[in-house]
Design a protein around this motif. Structure first.
Motif, short mmCIF file in Angstrom:
data_model
loop_
_atom_site.label_atom_id
_atom_site.label_comp_id
_atom_site.label_asym_id
_atom_site.label_seq_id
_atom_site.Cartn_x
_atom_site.Cartn_y
_atom_site.Cartn_z
N HIS A 108 0.72 -1.24 0.12
CA HIS A 108 -0.04 0.08 -0.04
C HIS A 108 1.01 1.24 -0.01
O HIS A 108 0.31 2.58 0.03
N ASP A 109 2.12 1.08 0.08
CA ASP A 109 3.22 2.31 -0.02
C ASP A 109 2.65 3.30 1.02
O ASP A 109 2.67 4.44 0.89
N SER A 110 2.52 2.89 2.18
CA SER A 110 1.96 3.52 3.18
C SER A 110 3.12 3.63 4.35
O SER A 110 3.90 2.73 4.60
N PRO A 111 3.35 5.01 5.08
CA PRO A 111 4.08 4.73 6.27
C PRO A 111 3.97 3.79 7.33
O PRO A 111 2.43 3.47 7.48
N SER A 112 4.82 3.07 7.87
CA SER A 112 4.55 1.83 8.66
C SER A 112 5.26 2.18 10.01
O SER A 112 6.25 2.40 10.14
N GLU A 113 4.44 2.11 11.15
CA GLU A 113 4.89 1.99 12.58
C GLU A 113 4.50 1.02 13.35
O GLU A 113 3.37 0.12 13.06
N LEU A 114 5.53 0.36 13.98
CA LEU A 114 5.28 -1.19 14.25
C LEU A 114 6.12 -1.38 15.66
O LEU A 114 7.17 -0.79 15.64
N GLU A 115 5.60 -1.91 16.76
CA GLU A 115 6.25 -2.41 18.07
C GLU A 115 6.30 -3.74 17.91
O GLU A 115 5.31 -4.52 17.66
N TYR A 116 7.55 -4.49 18.49
CA TYR A 116 7.69 -5.80 18.08
C TYR A 116 8.92 -6.07 19.23
O TYR A 116 9.58 -5.03 19.64
N ARG A 117 9.12 -7.25 19.55
CA ARG A 117 10.10 -7.90 20.37
C ARG A 117 11.29 -8.29 19.52
O ARG A 117 10.88 -9.18 18.64
N ALA A 118 12.52 -8.37 20.21
CA ALA A 118 13.61 -8.82 19.22
C ALA A 118 14.34 -9.44 20.23
O ALA A 118 14.65 -9.15 21.51
N VAL A 119 14.89 -10.86 19.77
CA VAL A 119 15.93 -11.44 20.58
C VAL A 119 17.34 -11.44 20.35
O VAL A 119 17.94 -11.53 19.16
N ARG A 120 18.24 -10.82 21.41
CA ARG A 120 19.58 -10.69 20.84
C ARG A 120 20.40 -12.16 21.12
O ARG A 120 19.75 -12.87 21.76
N PRO A 121 21.53 -11.94 20.53
CA PRO A 121 22.32 -13.24 20.87
C PRO A 121 22.65 -13.62 22.19
O PRO A 121 22.71 -15.02 22.50
N ASP A 122 22.63 -12.75 23.18
CA ASP A 122 22.81 -13.19 24.54
C ASP A 122 21.38 -13.74 25.11
O ASP A 122 21.47 -13.92 26.40
N GLY A 123 20.50 -13.74 24.30
CA GLY A 123 19.12 -14.01 24.85
C GLY A 123 18.19 -12.91 25.44
O GLY A 123 17.16 -13.37 25.78
N LYS A 124 18.74 -11.89 25.73
CA LYS A 124 17.72 -10.78 26.18
C LYS A 124 17.00 -10.37 25.06
O LYS A 124 17.03 -10.10 23.86
N ILE A 125 15.80 -10.11 25.48
CA ILE A 125 14.56 -9.64 24.94
C ILE A 125 14.38 -8.10 24.80
O ILE A 125 14.56 -7.64 25.90
N VAL A 126 14.35 -7.49 23.73
CA VAL A 126 14.33 -6.00 23.85
C VAL A 126 13.04 -5.66 22.91
O VAL A 126 12.55 -6.31 22.19
N TRP A 127 12.32 -4.50 23.60
CA TRP A 127 11.21 -4.14 22.57
C TRP A 127 11.66 -3.03 21.86
O TRP A 127 12.46 -2.03 22.33
N LEU A 128 11.07 -2.93 20.35
CA LEU A 128 11.82 -2.06 19.37
C LEU A 128 10.47 -1.42 18.78
O LEU A 128 9.34 -2.07 18.78
N PHE A 129 10.73 -0.10 18.25
CA PHE A 129 9.45 0.69 17.72
C PHE A 129 10.14 1.05 16.56
O PHE A 129 11.32 1.70 16.17
N ILE A 130 9.55 0.65 15.18
CA ILE A 130 10.02 0.93 13.78
C ILE A 130 9.28 1.90 13.27
O ILE A 130 7.72 1.90 13.06
#
Length: 646
Positions: free
Chosen positions: A89-111
């Motif tokens: 749709h060629d629209s701006p995208s905002e998104l919150e999600y969780r990522a898993v770092r190599p050390d196993g720590k979970i971080v919350w990210l906003f794109i």
């Protein structure tokens, strides 16, 4: 992420490097990473800070699959769908999600991303990634806290409300509020408690809100509240100012303390009655003590006047009987209250209990000049009862009637037969019972009149004993009165038996002839021991005295008594131990050992029986009972005597 070479040449190398450095520092400080995804080549360029956010080593070029691999498994479908939607749709995208770092720590990210197209096709997607882990942690904690509050608010057994301080209107109520008040949540929300009519005193609601707003809280204030059904309760109210969506509100907690208030009042009443009872007990005990002391003084001064002496002795005997009755009542009510009271029931003719009660109360009736009318039934009425205790019930009612009726009154005792029951009525035309007192007349320490002008007030336990004894016989008792000055009627109802019991003559119907006996009197109270020895001596018996258990053993060894009257509570060796020692000796196996003690509870009798005593008499010992035991011992009585108490 470095800029293309052409951009560097056109702008100038040095200023661009400075600008790029400032951007790098800003993004690192703000935990912001930027990226550029070449969709056609499937290559993603990351800024230095983005490597830090993901916790990976800088320099590696990533693909979209590398990116997806770092997304938390539970969020991958959501992220894939969001990317597909943005590309389509060629629209701006905002998104919150969780990522898993190599050390196993979970971080919350906003794109925040934008799609770039060429010839209508998406060729690049550029955007920024913000590390929002701390913010999400706070949000989650706050959300969980709110959920716990909502659950606690809803499930609390206390009435909870949230109301606006500005308008006083209810914003929320819990289930306990609905259950207690009877108002549904829909009826309550948007209205004030004053509008609901919950406050018995509506002005108190305004005072409460004003106090809460001024001080920020309110603690443990008692108020009266009215429920929807009109019932009133006493509530303990506390309140706290809270913020709800930027509005100052009052969180109010109301605990229903109606029962507690009633219990507290009952305790205050019981405490007051206890104090009154102790004062009355002292008064009632002093009343007979005064004439007894006077009688002793008269006997000292008029020893040569046999007529006067007989009158004085009769008076002292009456007063002593009154004291014994007071003490017996106290012991009875104590045993009954603690469940330590035992009835010895058998099928008896109700007329026997009536006759015994009438005989015991006749002197009181005659001395008060009452007209005493007894109506016997035409038939034999049998009941399962303890003869002594049932006689006590009727005697107590007759004594009450005599005591609370003016001189010369008419007192009626009638016995009737009903369907499956026997009915005993005691009616007088005395002072009556106030209507307000009727529900409490059988309660402990209750007395209808405590004024000094009416000294015949009693201890307030007689009717309590009567009620308990009647109920222990499986019956009931009622009190009736039309009010003060209009007399009273007490009605006892007992289950009736159908068949006639075998006729038995009482073992104590007549004074037995007693042959000469040797009696050892053992008591650490010298006056008690010596006066009992004098009484036995006057009856023609030979006596000796000991003042403790050890002396008793020595005296009994040489004296070889027919009976030992043995006190229990003594120094050196108590009565229980002395009795056991006596039973171990050859001569002591057949001697009659009688407990002579102030301890008369059921467990005291059981303990004396286990120690080897034949009988248990309570002080002051009834001389007639003692004579019967002596007659039984010598074989001149009418039968074996049962353990008894005076």
């Amino acid at each position: 992420m470095p800029l293309p070479p052409k951009a560097v040449a056109s702008v100038g190398a040095e200023p661009l490097r400075e600008s790029e450095e400032r951007f790098r520092i800003a993004t690192q400080a703000g935990k912001i990473g930027v990226w550029d995804w070449d969709i056609l080549a499937d290559r993603i360029l990351w800024s230095e800070s983005l490597y830090t956010i993901y916790g990976v080593t800088p320099g590696k070029t990533h693909t979209i699959e590398d990116f997806r691999a770092r997304v938390h498994p539970d969020d991958r479908d959501m992220v894939r769908s969001a990317i597909g939607n943005a590309l389509e749709h060629d629209s701006p995208s905002e998104l919150e999600y969780r990522a898993v770092r190599p050390d196993g720590k979970i971080v919350w990210l906003f794109i925040n991303a934008k799609v770039i197209r060429s010839d209508g096709r998406p060729v690049r997607m550029v955007g920024s990634t913000l590390d929002i882990t701390e913010r999400k942690r706070v949000e989650i904690a706050l959300r969980e806290s709110e959920q716990r509050f909502v659950k606690a608010f809803s499930a609390s057994p206390l009435c909870l409300t949230i109301s606006s301080l500005a308008t006083g209107k209810l914003l929320e109520v819990n289930e306990a509020f609905v259950a207690v008040t009877g108002y549904s949540r829909d009826e309550a929300i948007g209205r004030t408690t004053a509008e609901l009519g919950v406050w018995v005193q509506p002005n108190e609601r305004e005072e409460e809100l004003t106090a809460v707003e001024a001080a920020g809280s309110l603690r443990n204030r008692e108020y009266r509240f009215r429920m929807r059904n009109g019932q009133e309760i006493t509530g303990l109210l506390s309140a706290e100012v809270i913020d709800v969506a930027g509005e100052r509100c009052a969180l109010t907690v109301i605990q229903d303390i109606t029962d507690r208030t009633k219990y507290e009042e009952a305790l205050r009443v019981a405490d007051r009655r206890k104090d009154e009872f102790i004062a009355t007990l002292a008064h009632e005990l002093r009343n007979p003590l005064a004439p007894i002391r006077n009688g002793i003084e008269l006997l000292k001064r008029a020893a040569d006047d046999p007529v006067r002496n007989a009158e004085v002795l009769a008076m002292m005997d009456r007063q002593l009987a009154q004291m014994v009755r007071l003490v017996d009542d106290l012991l009875d009510v104590s045993r009954i209250s603690r469940g330590k009271f035992e009835l010895r029931t058998e099928p008896i003719e109700l007329s026997k209990a009536v006759r015994n009660a009438v005989e015991s109360c006749r002197p009181t009736m005659d001395s008060a000049g009452h007209h005493f009318v007894v109506s016997d039934p035409d038939e034999t009425i049998l009941v399962q009862a303890d003869l002594a205790r049932l006689s006590q019930v009727i005697a107590n009612l007759l004594d009450n009637a005599a005591k609370y009726s003016p001189r010369g009154s008419t007192i009626r005792l009638s016995v009737e037969s009903g369907p499956g029951e026997a009915v005993v009525r005691v009616r007088d035309n005395g002072i009556g019972i106030p209507t307000s007192m009727l529900p409490q007349v059988f309660e402990m320490f209750t007395r209808a009149d405590t004024s000094l002008e009416k000294p015949q007030s009693g201890l307030g336990i007689g009717l309590t004993i009567v009620k308990r004894l009647v109920e222990m016989h499986g019956g009931s008792i009622e009190a009736h009165s039309e009010g003060e000055g209009k007399g009273s009627e007490f009605v006892v109802r007992l289950p009736r038996l159908g068949s006639s019991p075998a006729q038995e003559d009482s073992a104590f119907d007549a004074t037995p002839d007693v042959t000469h006996c040797r009696v050892l009197v053992v008591d650490d109270n010298r006056d008690s021991a010596e006066s009992m020895a004098m009484v036995l001596g006057a009856m023609g018996h030979e006596t000796r005295i000991a003042y403790d258990g050890r002396q008793a053993l020595a005296s009994a060894e040489s004296f070889q008594p027919d009976m030992i009257l043995l006190d229990i509570g003594m120094p050196v060796m108590n009565g229980y131990e002395a009795c056991r020692r006596i039973r171990e000796l050859p001569w002591g196996r057949n001697v009659m050992v009688v407990a002579m003690t102030g301890w008369g509870h059921l467990q005291d009798r059981e303990r004396s029986r286990n120690a080897g005593f034949d009988h248990h008499l309570t002080k002051p010992v009834d001389v007639a009972s003692l004579q019967q035991l002596l007659a039984d011992r010598t074989g001149s009585g009418s039968g074996a005597g049962a353990p008894s108490s005076a």
